[in-house]
Design a protein around this motif. Structure first.
Motif, PDB file in Angstrom:
ATOM      1  N   PHE A 246     -11.855 -62.367   5.661  1.00  0.00           N
ATOM      2  CA  PHE A 246     -11.946 -62.791   7.051  1.00  0.00           C
ATOM      3  C   PHE A 246     -10.550 -62.875   7.683  1.00  0.00           C
ATOM      4  O   PHE A 246     -10.317 -62.397   8.797  1.00  0.00           O
ATOM      5  CB  PHE A 246     -12.667 -64.143   7.135  1.00  0.00           C
ATOM      6  CG  PHE A 246     -12.819 -64.631   8.535  1.00  0.00           C
ATOM      7  CD1 PHE A 246     -13.695 -63.995   9.408  1.00  0.00           C
ATOM      8  CD2 PHE A 246     -12.070 -65.688   9.002  1.00  0.00           C
ATOM      9  CE1 PHE A 246     -13.810 -64.419  10.730  1.00  0.00           C
ATOM     10  CE2 PHE A 246     -12.184 -66.130  10.306  1.00  0.00           C
ATOM     11  CZ  PHE A 246     -13.062 -65.492  11.166  1.00  0.00           C
ATOM     12  N   GLY A 247      -9.611 -63.453   6.908  1.00  0.00           N
ATOM     13  CA  GLY A 247      -8.235 -63.570   7.398  1.00  0.00           C
ATOM     14  C   GLY A 247      -7.631 -62.204   7.684  1.00  0.00           C
ATOM     15  O   GLY A 247      -7.030 -61.970   8.735  1.00  0.00           O
ATOM     16  N   GLU A 248      -7.831 -61.277   6.761  1.00  0.00           N
ATOM     17  CA  GLU A 248      -7.225 -59.950   6.922  1.00  0.00           C
ATOM     18  C   GLU A 248      -7.801 -59.239   8.147  1.00  0.00           C
ATOM     19  O   GLU A 248      -7.071 -58.595   8.908  1.00  0.00           O
ATOM     20  CB  GLU A 248      -7.437 -59.102   5.661  1.00  0.00           C
ATOM     21  CG  GLU A 248      -6.760 -57.762   5.792  1.00  0.00           C
ATOM     22  CD  GLU A 248      -6.531 -57.054   4.482  1.00  0.00           C
ATOM     23  OE1 GLU A 248      -6.777 -57.647   3.408  1.00  0.00           O
ATOM     24  OE2 GLU A 248      -6.097 -55.881   4.548  1.00  0.00           O
ATOM     25  N   LYS A 249      -9.119 -59.404   8.364  1.00  0.00           N
ATOM     26  CA  LYS A 249      -9.751 -58.757   9.524  1.00  0.00           C
ATOM     27  C   LYS A 249      -9.124 -59.296  10.823  1.00  0.00           C
ATOM     28  O   LYS A 249      -8.721 -58.534  11.703  1.00  0.00           O
ATOM     29  CB  LYS A 249     -11.256 -59.056   9.485  1.00  0.00           C
ATOM     30  CG  LYS A 249     -12.052 -58.407  10.572  1.00  0.00           C
ATOM     31  CD  LYS A 249     -13.552 -58.565  10.297  1.00  0.00           C
ATOM     32  CE  LYS A 249     -14.384 -58.346  11.529  1.00  0.00           C
ATOM     33  NZ  LYS A 249     -14.331 -59.406  12.518  1.00  0.00           N
ATOM     34  N   CYS A 250      -9.012 -60.634  10.911  1.00  0.00           N
ATOM     35  CA  CYS A 250      -8.430 -61.238  12.130  1.00  0.00           C
ATOM     36  C   CYS A 250      -7.013 -60.721  12.358  1.00  0.00           C
ATOM     37  O   CYS A 250      -6.626 -60.370  13.479  1.00  0.00           O
ATOM     38  CB  CYS A 250      -8.337 -62.753  11.996  1.00  0.00           C
ATOM     39  SG  CYS A 250      -9.868 -63.601  12.083  1.00  0.00           S
ATOM     40  N   ILE A 251      -6.232 -60.693  11.284  1.00  0.00           N
ATOM     41  CA  ILE A 251      -4.811 -60.337  11.412  1.00  0.00           C
ATOM     42  C   ILE A 251      -4.661 -58.861  11.805  1.00  0.00           C
ATOM     43  O   ILE A 251      -3.898 -58.523  12.717  1.00  0.00           O
ATOM     44  CB  ILE A 251      -4.067 -60.644  10.091  1.00  0.00           C
ATOM     45  CG1 ILE A 251      -3.952 -62.162   9.934  1.00  0.00           C
ATOM     46  CG2 ILE A 251      -2.697 -60.002  10.051  1.00  0.00           C
ATOM     47  CD1 ILE A 251      -3.630 -62.640   8.550  1.00  0.00           C
ATOM     48  N   ARG A 252      -5.419 -57.982  11.149  1.00  0.00           N
ATOM     49  CA  ARG A 252      -5.279 -56.549  11.459  1.00  0.00           C
ATOM     50  C   ARG A 252      -5.721 -56.263  12.899  1.00  0.00           C
ATOM     51  O   ARG A 252      -5.104 -55.458  13.592  1.00  0.00           O
ATOM     52  CB  ARG A 252      -6.069 -55.699  10.459  1.00  0.00           C
ATOM     53  CG  ARG A 252      -5.422 -55.707   9.089  1.00  0.00           C
ATOM     54  CD  ARG A 252      -5.730 -54.481   8.260  1.00  0.00           C
ATOM     55  NE  ARG A 252      -5.108 -54.578   6.947  1.00  0.00           N
ATOM     56  CZ  ARG A 252      -3.851 -54.249   6.675  1.00  0.00           C
ATOM     57  NH1 ARG A 252      -3.068 -53.770   7.616  1.00  0.00           N
ATOM     58  NH2 ARG A 252      -3.358 -54.374   5.449  1.00  0.00           N
ATOM     59  N   GLU A 253      -6.789 -56.933  13.343  1.00  0.00           N
ATOM     60  CA  GLU A 253      -7.230 -56.723  14.734  1.00  0.00           C
ATOM     61  C   GLU A 253      -6.141 -57.153  15.710  1.00  0.00           C
ATOM     62  O   GLU A 253      -5.854 -56.482  16.690  1.00  0.00           O
ATOM     63  CB  GLU A 253      -8.518 -57.518  14.995  1.00  0.00           C
ATOM     64  CG  GLU A 253      -9.748 -56.825  14.437  1.00  0.00           C
ATOM     65  CD  GLU A 253     -11.019 -57.657  14.546  1.00  0.00           C
ATOM     66  OE1 GLU A 253     -12.033 -57.222  13.978  1.00  0.00           O
ATOM     67  OE2 GLU A 253     -10.994 -58.741  15.170  1.00  0.00           O
ATOM     68  N   ARG A 254      -5.517 -58.289  15.406  1.00  0.00           N
ATOM     69  CA  ARG A 254      -4.488 -58.792  16.312  1.00  0.00           C
ATOM     70  C   ARG A 254      -3.250 -57.896  16.290  1.00  0.00           C
ATOM     71  O   ARG A 254      -2.659 -57.605  17.341  1.00  0.00           O
ATOM     72  CB  ARG A 254      -4.109 -60.228  15.934  1.00  0.00           C
ATOM     73  CG  ARG A 254      -3.062 -60.861  16.849  1.00  0.00           C
ATOM     74  CD  ARG A 254      -3.615 -61.162  18.245  1.00  0.00           C
ATOM     75  NE  ARG A 254      -4.690 -62.123  18.163  1.00  0.00           N
ATOM     76  CZ  ARG A 254      -4.531 -63.433  18.055  1.00  0.00           C
ATOM     77  NH1 ARG A 254      -3.321 -63.937  18.093  1.00  0.00           N
ATOM     78  NH2 ARG A 254      -5.554 -64.236  17.956  1.00  0.00           N
ATOM     79  N   LEU A 255      -2.867 -57.435  15.097  1.00  0.00           N
ATOM     80  CA  LEU A 255      -1.706 -56.545  14.999  1.00  0.00           C
ATOM     81  C   LEU A 255      -1.932 -55.299  15.847  1.00  0.00           C
ATOM     82  O   LEU A 255      -1.047 -54.857  16.594  1.00  0.00           O
ATOM     83  CB  LEU A 255      -1.478 -56.133  13.537  1.00  0.00           C
ATOM     84  CG  LEU A 255      -0.682 -57.099  12.660  1.00  0.00           C
ATOM     85  CD1 LEU A 255      -0.768 -56.695  11.199  1.00  0.00           C
ATOM     86  CD2 LEU A 255       0.781 -57.163  13.112  1.00  0.00           C
ATOM     87  N   ALA A 256      -3.170 -54.752  15.750  1.00  0.00           N
ATOM     88  CA  ALA A 256      -3.491 -53.543  16.514  1.00  0.00           C
ATOM     89  C   ALA A 256      -3.406 -53.837  18.015  1.00  0.00           C
ATOM     90  O   ALA A 256      -2.846 -53.047  18.792  1.00  0.00           O
ATOM     91  CB  ALA A 256      -4.887 -53.045  16.144  1.00  0.00           C
ATOM     92  N   ALA A 257      -3.907 -55.021  18.411  1.00  0.00           N
ATOM     93  CA  ALA A 257      -3.884 -55.379  19.836  1.00  0.00           C
ATOM     94  C   ALA A 257      -2.447 -55.523  20.334  1.00  0.00           C
ATOM     95  O   ALA A 257      -2.100 -55.057  21.421  1.00  0.00           O
ATOM     96  CB  ALA A 257      -4.668 -56.671  20.053  1.00  0.00           C
TER      97      ALA A 257
END
Ligand code: HEM
Length: 489
Positions: A246-257
């Motif tokens: 869950f943490g990795e999903k949140c972080i990768r989405e934010r990095l992409a944004a």
């Protein structure tokens, strides 16, 4: 190996003064299990908790004594002198045995080398400097909306149960809301946990924390062939995976944004991403971010929920006068305002003292463990290099020599400045490795307590246990069962 073990036991016990008689007797009787059986017997259901057992042994053996658990020895320290030597200075790293297990739980990466479990001081210092500003009061001030809105979701849920008859377990409710707060304030993510029933996230935090506590007492669990234990191990590993994925999903989405130049929330995660972007060294990878994500989730959630539950149980059970004074203060500071403002917080002086007194008597984190980097002396006792030392936060706060009428719940002791002996109040630890979330937790606790007290009158459900449990963290065993009614005016 046996000889090495023998030599090590001999060295530690001759320096720190073994509990339970002369070193030689102890040595013969305790070669294999040490004090493990004595601890197990004393802690069996309905008896003592570990902290109280250590309090008893501390009265008999003084502030520095050694316990043996199978092949491990642990020096128990509960004095200001020990706090100064082991915690306030950055000399001694966190203990490898204890914190390696937090890094990887049953072989599964858990908090990794996040802020709690990183042992190397220079690596930790760089990371702490990156994350620190995201926890400053200035930043937290901007997050008051989230603190209030998460609390309101809990109040709405409780309103549907405020009929004077429906039983509510406060710890369960507070576990949900504290997880919601950390998810929103730090990562702006929705967990949808403020609903009835169990949340996989609160469950995952509880399962992993309990596993840490249990493993330190029953290390054989890791290898047990019994099916129930194998199933439990799978559940623990799956919980680690759930939190990390869950943490990795949140972080990768934010990095992409951030890379796309999208507008992103001004939360801790964006702060950390921006801060690492400005650094030239590669010391904070996505993996490190996930480590800290899980660390904040775990370190920041149960601790605050446990603090509030212990505090409310004590108020409802034993402290009608303290509760009355507290309600009056909330009434005069908050009145009928729907939200708690940042400017209200310092005015809640008595509440601050009540929370401090709860933390003194019921510290959610009962201790911290260091490995001595070099030989040192604590209260005149020689501690060899490489020794595992547990500084007991619980015991230090309960000693008569540090606090008058130490077992009495008396918030007034914190209304006068410097009433207590220096280095004896450390529920958030002290020194460089002190809790980064202290202000976060105290703001959150005040907002939640204000909302609960302005909305409801509580009655304790009879026939519940008022004992505490110390598996992982210290919390009320039955979680504080109450019925509630809308507050009478
Ligand atoms: C009442 C609530 C809390 C209590 C009693 C508490 C207690 C502690 C204690 C005793 C430590 C030292 C641990 C050790 O030595 O191994 C610690 C460290 C830490 N806590 Fe808390 N904590 C609380 C809330 C929070 C919150 C809300 C957060 C995050 C949002 C948080 C994040 C951390 C982190 C990241 C560390 C490691 C700091 C470092 O070594 O740099 N804690 N906490």
């Amino acid at each position: 190996m046996g000889a090495a073990h023998l030599q090590r036991l001999s060295e530690v016990s001759s320096s720190a003064g073994s509990k339970g008689g002369t070193v030689s007797m102890n040595f013969i009787f305790c070669f294999f299990s040490g004090h493990a059986m004595a601890v197990r017997d004393a802690l069996s259901p309905g008896k003592l908790i570990f902290g109280d057992l250590i309090c008893q042994w501390r009265q008999e053996h003084g502030p520095v004594f050694v316990l043996f658990f199978f092949a491990r020895s642990m020096i128990i320290v509960s004095s200001p002198d020990g706090v100064k030597e082991l915690i306030v200075q950055a000399k001694h790293p966190k203990d490898s045995g204890t914190y390696t297990r937090i890094q990887r739980l049953l072989g599964e990466r858990y908090m990794g080398t996040g802020l709690v479990s990183e042992r190397d001081h220079s690596t930790w210092a760089i990371r702490r400097a990156i994350v620190d500003p995201a926890f400053h009061r200035k930043y937290l001030k901007q997050s008051m909306t989230q603190f209030n809105s998460s609390s309101d979701l809990m109040i709405q849920r409780l309103q549907s149960k405020a009929d004077g008859a429906t039983q509510v377990t406060l710890l369960d409710e507070l576990n949900k809301v504290t997880l919601d707060v950390i998810a929103k304030v730090s990562f702006s993510c929705e967990l949808d946990i403020m609903v009835d029933g169990l949340s996989p996230f609160t469950d995952a935090v509880r399962v992993t924390l309990d596993a840490l506590g249990n493993l330190s007492r029953a290390p054989w669990f890791e290898y047990s062939p019994v099916k129930a234990d194998r199933d439990k191990r799978k559940q623990i590993r799956d919980s680690c995976k759930l939190l990390r994925q869950f943490g990795e999903k949140c972080i990768r989405e934010r990095l992409a944004a951030v890379q796309r130049g999208d507008e992103v929330p001004a939360d801790s995660l964006t702060y950390i991403i921006n801060a690492t972007g400005q650094l030239t060294h590669d010391c904070y990878s996505v993996e490190n971010m996930v480590d800290d994500f899980v660390t904040f989730f775990v370190a920041g959630q149960e601790t605050t929920a446990n603090l509030l539950t212990s505090c409310m149980l004590e108020l409802f059970h034993n402290q009608p006068e303290v509760l009355y004074r507290l309600k009056n203060e909330v009434e005069s500071v908050i009145g009928d305002k729907s939200d708690v403002a940042f400017e209200d917080l310092p005015k809640l002086e008595y509440m601050a003292a009540v929370l401090k007194e709860s933390l003194r008597l019921f510290p959610p984190a009962g201790g911290t463990v260091r490995q001595t980097a070099e030989e040192c002396y604590i209260n005149g006792q020689r501690i060899p290099a490489g020794a595992t030392t547990l500084v007991s936060i619980y015991v230090i706060g309960r000693m008569e020599e540090h606090y008058k009428d130490a077992t009495v719940f008396d918030p007034d002791r914190f209304m006068q400045q410097d009433e207590h002996v220096l280095f004896t109040f450390l529920p958030f630890s002290l020194g460089p490795r002190m809790c980064i979330g202290k202000n976060f937790a105290l703001i959150e606790a005040k907002v939640l307590l204000c909302k609960l007290l302005t909305n409801f009158d509580f009655s304790l459900v009879p026939d519940q246990s008022f004992d505490m449990a110390t598996i992982g963290t210290l919390r009320p065993k039955d979680g504080c069962k109450v019925t509630l009614k809308p507050k009478s005016t």
